[in-house]
Design an enzyme around this catalytic site. Structure first.
Site, PDB file in Angstrom:
ATOM      1  N   ARG A 110       0.844  -1.187   0.000  1.00 34.59           N
ATOM      2  CA  ARG A 110       0.000   0.000   0.000  1.00 34.59           C
ATOM      3  C   ARG A 110       0.888   1.249   0.000  1.00 34.59           C
ATOM      4  O   ARG A 110       1.949   1.273   0.654  1.00 34.59           O
ATOM      5  CB  ARG A 110      -0.849  -0.050   1.268  1.00 34.59           C
ATOM      6  CG  ARG A 110      -1.895   1.038   1.413  1.00 34.59           C
ATOM      7  CD  ARG A 110      -3.044   0.837   0.504  1.00 34.59           C
ATOM      8  NE  ARG A 110      -4.189   1.646   0.896  1.00 34.59           N
ATOM      9  CZ  ARG A 110      -5.166   1.990   0.070  1.00 34.59           C
ATOM     10  NH1 ARG A 110      -5.154   1.588  -1.197  1.00 34.59           N
ATOM     11  NH2 ARG A 110      -6.190   2.692   0.495  1.00 34.59           N
ATOM     12  N   THR A 115      -9.240   0.186  -9.727  1.00 34.33           N
ATOM     13  CA  THR A 115      -8.468  -0.909  -9.167  1.00 34.33           C
ATOM     14  C   THR A 115      -8.538  -2.065 -10.130  1.00 34.33           C
ATOM     15  O   THR A 115      -9.427  -2.126 -10.963  1.00 34.33           O
ATOM     16  CB  THR A 115      -9.133  -1.283  -7.836  1.00 34.33           C
ATOM     17  OG1 THR A 115      -9.136  -0.123  -7.051  1.00 34.33           O
ATOM     18  CG2 THR A 115      -8.446  -2.413  -7.134  1.00 34.33           C
ATOM     19  N   THR A 129      -3.920  -1.011  -7.267  1.00 31.88           N
ATOM     20  CA  THR A 129      -4.733   0.114  -7.715  1.00 31.88           C
ATOM     21  C   THR A 129      -3.931   1.400  -7.793  1.00 31.88           C
ATOM     22  O   THR A 129      -2.894   1.535  -7.127  1.00 31.88           O
ATOM     23  CB  THR A 129      -5.912   0.310  -6.730  1.00 31.88           C
ATOM     24  OG1 THR A 129      -6.816   1.277  -7.245  1.00 31.88           O
ATOM     25  CG2 THR A 129      -5.448   0.767  -5.352  1.00 31.88           C
ATOM     26  N   ASN A 158      -6.195   3.834  -7.403  1.00 31.20           N
ATOM     27  CA  ASN A 158      -7.437   4.355  -6.848  1.00 31.20           C
ATOM     28  C   ASN A 158      -8.413   4.676  -7.958  1.00 31.20           C
ATOM     29  O   ASN A 158      -9.025   3.792  -8.522  1.00 31.20           O
ATOM     30  CB  ASN A 158      -7.191   5.541  -5.899  1.00 31.20           C
ATOM     31  CG  ASN A 158      -8.401   5.783  -5.000  1.00 31.20           C
ATOM     32  OD1 ASN A 158      -9.240   4.904  -4.846  1.00 31.20           O
ATOM     33  ND2 ASN A 158      -8.502   6.949  -4.413  1.00 31.20           N
ATOM     34  N   ASP A 180      -8.154   8.023  -0.068  1.00 32.25           N
ATOM     35  CA  ASP A 180      -8.674   6.951   0.798  1.00 32.25           C
ATOM     36  C   ASP A 180      -8.521   7.290   2.284  1.00 32.25           C
ATOM     37  O   ASP A 180      -9.057   6.595   3.141  1.00 32.25           O
ATOM     38  CB  ASP A 180      -7.973   5.618   0.500  1.00 32.25           C
ATOM     39  CG  ASP A 180      -8.597   4.908  -0.694  1.00 32.25           C
ATOM     40  OD1 ASP A 180      -9.683   5.315  -1.128  1.00 32.25           O
ATOM     41  OD2 ASP A 180      -7.988   3.941  -1.190  1.00 32.25           O
ATOM     42  N   SER A 236      -7.815   0.691   3.248  1.00 33.55           N
ATOM     43  CA  SER A 236      -8.224   0.197   1.927  1.00 33.55           C
ATOM     44  C   SER A 236      -9.415  -0.745   2.040  1.00 33.55           C
ATOM     45  O   SER A 236      -9.639  -1.362   3.078  1.00 33.55           O
ATOM     46  CB  SER A 236      -7.051  -0.562   1.302  1.00 33.55           C
ATOM     47  OG  SER A 236      -7.448  -1.174   0.104  1.00 33.55           O
ATOM     48  N   SER A 237     -10.167  -0.860   0.953  1.00 34.17           N
ATOM     49  CA  SER A 237     -11.228  -1.874   0.881  1.00 34.17           C
ATOM     50  C   SER A 237     -10.800  -3.071   0.039  1.00 34.17           C
ATOM     51  O   SER A 237     -11.586  -4.004  -0.157  1.00 34.17           O
ATOM     52  CB  SER A 237     -12.491  -1.274   0.258  1.00 34.17           C
ATOM     53  OG  SER A 237     -12.943  -0.185   1.016  1.00 34.17           O
ATOM     54  N   GLY A 276     -13.702  -1.976  -7.314  1.00 30.74           N
ATOM     55  CA  GLY A 276     -14.982  -1.320  -7.043  1.00 30.74           C
ATOM     56  C   GLY A 276     -15.023  -0.519  -5.759  1.00 30.74           C
ATOM     57  O   GLY A 276     -16.098  -0.313  -5.195  1.00 30.74           O
ATOM     58  N   GLY A 277     -13.855  -0.080  -5.262  1.00 33.36           N
ATOM     59  CA  GLY A 277     -13.851   0.736  -4.048  1.00 33.36           C
ATOM     60  C   GLY A 277     -14.496  -0.008  -2.890  1.00 33.36           C
ATOM     61  O   GLY A 277     -14.249  -1.204  -2.690  1.00 33.36           O
TER      62      GLY A 277
HETATM   63  O1  DON Z   1      -7.989   0.821  -1.608  1.00 33.14           O
HETATM   64  C1  DON Z   1      -9.154   1.097  -1.835  1.00 33.14           C
HETATM   65  O2  DON Z   1     -10.076   0.768  -1.117  1.00 33.14           O
HETATM   66  C2  DON Z   1      -9.506   1.872  -3.104  1.00 33.14           C
HETATM   67  N1  DON Z   1      -8.405   2.738  -3.449  1.00 33.14           N
HETATM   68  C3  DON Z   1      -9.854   0.911  -4.188  1.00 33.14           C
HETATM   69  C4  DON Z   1     -10.202   1.602  -5.477  1.00 33.14           C
HETATM   70  C5  DON Z   1     -11.027   0.813  -6.399  1.00 33.14           C
HETATM   71  O3  DON Z   1     -11.357  -0.314  -6.172  1.00 33.14           O
HETATM   72  C6  DON Z   1     -11.484   1.502  -7.614  1.00 33.14           C
HETATM   73  N2  DON Z   1     -12.101   0.569  -8.524  1.00 33.14           N
HETATM   74  N3  DON Z   1     -13.044   0.530  -9.096  1.00 33.14           N
END
Ligand code: DON
Length: 574
Positions: free
Chosen positions: A113, A383, A401, A403, A425, A454-455, A475-476
């Site tokens: 990360r 991501t 990612t 982001n 984030d 992070s997710s 997908g965040g």
């Molecule tokens: O680490 C995280 O939770 C986010 N930066 C992830 C970003 C993400 O999945 C975007 N994708 N669609």
């Protein structure tokens, strides 16, 4: 209920064709894979499998496996390849998590990360809100290169030069832009074109490059060569480092010391069980593992199968468990190096001293009434995931990612790669939500050297000591819901992997207090019933996560690469 995992070899063969038919029907019903030009279904292999977001990257990974490389070797090769052919999300300018399970059952998580630059402060985005997303101030110190080199040194078997060369060749030789990348370049064109270093690569004159055109990335090719020849130093020092620093252009904060001091960390994995399955997950600073284990723990007492797939009661229970898991995320979670986060107490089955997570089986508890964690608050989409398995059963799940799509939108001038906007984030402005609508507490405020929460949730599901599913999503915040529902669909509802992944999903992340669902996920009667229970429902057009998974059939030992029909992931196996 678990008949899926207890059939003869003949049955396995028959089931594979059923899966294939099921996924094809789903794809056709869904109108294809969005912008992806090809309908793709599951792929079967016996000796190795890669499922990634781009065919060229999957093929490069499988080639490494065919030459005798292990799953970590292939994962590193795929990661570098995606940085070339999937520039909207694949990266060397971002960070992520690589979850590794060795055939002997031991497991590790390489945490690469990004970290906040040394000069960052908790209030740095106040009054400069947009800059955590677009422009160099949004960039954390990139971790991907150190993460890949660390994984290779500790767990790999192949020389870096052999793994990275195919990506160098693709960067110099070019590849054909597909309709997905082309449409993202149009969608994000206005912001991308603000940065000359970005425009020079992805635009022809004033127009974004189009599908069918060749994308040659010479600067990126030279950067990859420097990594090939210099290892860590090829990125975190010398020419590449000085180009990153000059891209800061007076507004970003990354300096040469930040780069020289970046280190990825090999962490123990987080493990839990759900109805006889072991789940292997990353711990902090990914929130995904803790949130999933909390949600599964809350669901364990209920017979979801008896309630029925996407029945009012089952959706209510799943949404309520996710709501509680996300409330815990907001209140408690952040970088474990910066605070003593009571993960054991948060996951204690007796609901711990850390909060009251008790479920209400009947009505939706308003999100605000779940926020009662004293003193924890200061105020009142890109991501990519890929999965790999080798002939020995070494399983690797990588989510990495920059982001947002195209990260900060800034390409490092003369080095050819996008910088992330991972600083978003963090809780950038106390009390306000980030781009995924997530709020958080002081544990996730910006501090120098800290990793944003992070997710990302690379996950390995294990049964009887063997991996049965390697998965993860983009997908965040919706990543966690996508992984959660895929596992529930398999374990509780006995669905075939392709069905479990393609089935429409729903999502609750505590705040906003909204139960979002994909088209077709809930019947009108279920919507009415959930509304009567107090849920605030909202149908959304955007997909709830995009999964890339490998299923390992316990009977036949075959590997089945399963992409998500929501966007064209590509399984390649042999
Ligand atoms: O680490 C995280 O939770 C986010 N930066 C992830 C970003 C993400 O999945 C975007 N994708 N669609």
């Amino acid at each position: 209920m678990h008949g899926l995992f207890a059939v003869s070899d003949d049955m396995s063969v028959r089931r594979l064709s059923i899966w294939f038919a099921a996924i094809c029907c789903t794809l056709i019903a869904a109108g294809g894979c969005g912008d992806s030009p090809v309908l793709r279904g599951p792929v079967v292999g016996r000796n190795g499998m890669v499922v990634s977001g781009h065919p060229l990257a999957s093929e490069i990974g499988v080639e490494i496996l065919k030459r005798g490389g292990n799953a970590v070797d292939a994962a590193v090769a795929v990661g570098f390849a995606l940085a070339v052919v999937y520039p909207e999300a694949g990266n060397i300018g971002g960070g992520g998590f690589m979850l590794i399970r060795k055939p002997d059952g031991s497991s590790f998580c390489v945490d690469f990360r990004e970290v906040a630059p040394r000069a960052s402060t908790s209030g740095m985005y106040i009054g400069r809100e947009g800059e955590s997303v677009d422009g160099p101030l949004g960039a954390g110190v990139p971790g991907t290169v150190d993460g890949f080199l660390t994984a290779l040194r500790e767990f790999g078997t192949t020389r870096l030069s052999d793994l990275i060369q195919p990506s160098i060749d693709l960067a110099f030789g070019g590849f054909v832009i597909d309709s997905s990348l082309a449409s993202y370049l149009v969608e994000y064109g206005q912001t991308l074109s603000r940065y000359p270093s970005t425009k020079k690569i992805f635009f022809g004159g004033n127009e974004p490059k189009r599908a069918g055109e060749l994308l040659v990335q010479e600067d990126l090719g030279y950067t990859l060569e420097r990594i090939r020849d210099g290892g860590r130093e090829g990125f975190y020092a010398g020419v590449t480092a000085s180009r990153i620093v000059s891209t800061m252009d007076g507004s970003g904060l990354i300096d040469t010391t930040d780069l020289a001091s970046y280190r990825s960390v090999i962490r123990p994995t987080l493990k839990g069980t759900y109805r006889g399955y072991e789940i292997v997950l990353p711990g902090l600073p990914s929130s995904g593992g803790i949130c999933l284990l909390k949600a599964f723990q809350l669901l364990q007492p209920y017979n979801l199968h008896g309630e029925g797939y996407h029945s009012e009661k089952a959706v209510h229970l799943m949404a309520e468990s996710m709501k509680r898991a996300f409330s815990m995320r907001a209140a408690w979670l952040g970088d474990p190096e910066f605070a003593d986060i009571p993960v054991d107490r948060l996951l204690a089955p007796d609901e711990g001293v850390a909060g009251d997570f008790s479920m209400n089986e009947d009505v939706a508890v308003p999100s605000d009434s779940l926020a009662g964690y004293p003193g924890r608050f200061r105020e009142g989409n890109e991501t990519t995931h890929y999965s790999v398995i080798d002939r020995d059963g070494m399983a690797v799940a990588v989510t990495y990612t920059i982001n947002d799509l195209f990260g900060s939108k800034v390409v490092v001038d003369g080095a050819g790669f996008f910088l992330n906007d991972e600083m978003d984030d963090f809780v950038t402005v106390p009390g306000s939500a980030n781009m995924y609508g997530l709020v958080g507490g002081e544990e996730n405020m910006v501090e120098p050297g800290k990793r944003p929460l992070s997710s990302m949730t690379p996950t390995i599901l294990v049964k009887g000591g063997n991996p049965v599913l390697i998965l993860g999503a983009r997908g965040g915040s919706k990543i966690i819901s996508a992984v959660f529902q895929t596992i529930v669909n398999l374990v509780d509802f006995g669905m075939a992997p392709a069905e479990a992944i393609s089935g429409p999903r729903f999502h609750h992340q505590w705040k906003p207090d909204t139960l979002q669902f994909e088209k077709g996920a809930l019947t009108p009667a279920v919507i009415a019933g959930l509304t009567a229970r107090g849920h605030h429902l909202q149908e959304i057009a955007t997909p709830i996560g995009k999964i890339e998974a490998i299923f390992i059939d316990p009977q036949s030992g075959w590997y089945i690469g399963v992409p998500d029909p929501r966007e064209g992931g590509v399984p390649v196996g042999f």
